[in-house]
Design an enzyme around this catalytic site. Sequence first.
Site, PDB file in Angstrom:
ATOM      1  N   VAL A  77       0.859  -1.175   0.000  1.00 37.20           N
ATOM      2  CA  VAL A  77       0.000   0.000   0.000  1.00 37.20           C
ATOM      3  C   VAL A  77       0.902   1.234   0.000  1.00 37.20           C
ATOM      4  O   VAL A  77       1.822   1.326   0.821  1.00 37.20           O
ATOM      5  CB  VAL A  77      -0.895  -0.025   1.267  1.00 37.20           C
ATOM      6  CG1 VAL A  77      -1.661   1.272   1.404  1.00 37.20           C
ATOM      7  CG2 VAL A  77      -1.840  -1.221   1.229  1.00 37.20           C
ATOM      8  N   CYS A  78       0.665   2.161  -0.891  1.00 34.04           N
ATOM      9  CA  CYS A  78       1.471   3.384  -0.976  1.00 34.04           C
ATOM     10  C   CYS A  78       1.309   4.211   0.300  1.00 34.04           C
ATOM     11  O   CYS A  78       0.190   4.535   0.710  1.00 34.04           O
ATOM     12  CB  CYS A  78       1.052   4.217  -2.175  1.00 34.04           C
ATOM     13  SG  CYS A  78       1.774   5.864  -2.167  1.00 34.04           S
TER      14      CYS A  78
END
Lengths: 130, 96
Positions: A77-78
């Site tokens: 997940v960024c």
Amino acid sequence: MKFTIQVNEGPYQHQASDSAYFFTKAALEKGHEIFRVFFYHDGVNNGTRLTTPPQDDRNVVNRWSELAAQHELDMVVCVAAAQRRGIVDDGEAQRNGKDATNIAPGFRISGLGQLVEGGIQSDRLVVFGD
Amino acid sequence: MLHVVNKSPYERDSLDTCMGYYQEGDAVLLIEDGVYGALAGGKAVSKLAGKDVSVLGPDMAARGISEEKLADGVKVVDYAGFVDLTVAKDKVQSWL
């Protein structure tokens, strides 16, 4: 063949996360390797364990977690997108003084460098979004 | 290159843009609302003529489109076929 998958949309915004899931599953069933699944922009909303969709609806988050457990997927997940949208793991909770976490099993929070690395290390980068 | 188009040509111009970059040996896959571009009799169909075009079957079915409604020469693939197309072409461009 080695694939990296990029998901740019949340599960209740667009079909992209469904398309990405079914593509990833089909690639694994064909014996390909998924190097990484990278969740960017609203795509980070695929990674919260606190959603409770109705029982007769697909459970997008659990579906990813189960696939990750089965195939040891690296689901990233960024971090910048996650901070904006309140997707939190232990490290982020500590760093930003939050009182809870919500990251779902199989997901981890990391930087955009992981997407770049995925593009370099994989034979194909397939992007799903709006 | 495999061009993936996920927008209806009646909503956005991504199919048009994509076709401007299409080269010999490329292929186009229509997914999500992109499947509407392959409807026989539609205005967008002329853009597909002579190109290697496939449509994602599950997304067609979800929109009530049966194979008889597709323009001539358009192929139907499932997700496994989608994967095969990405393997067959050296790059994948999603026209988002």
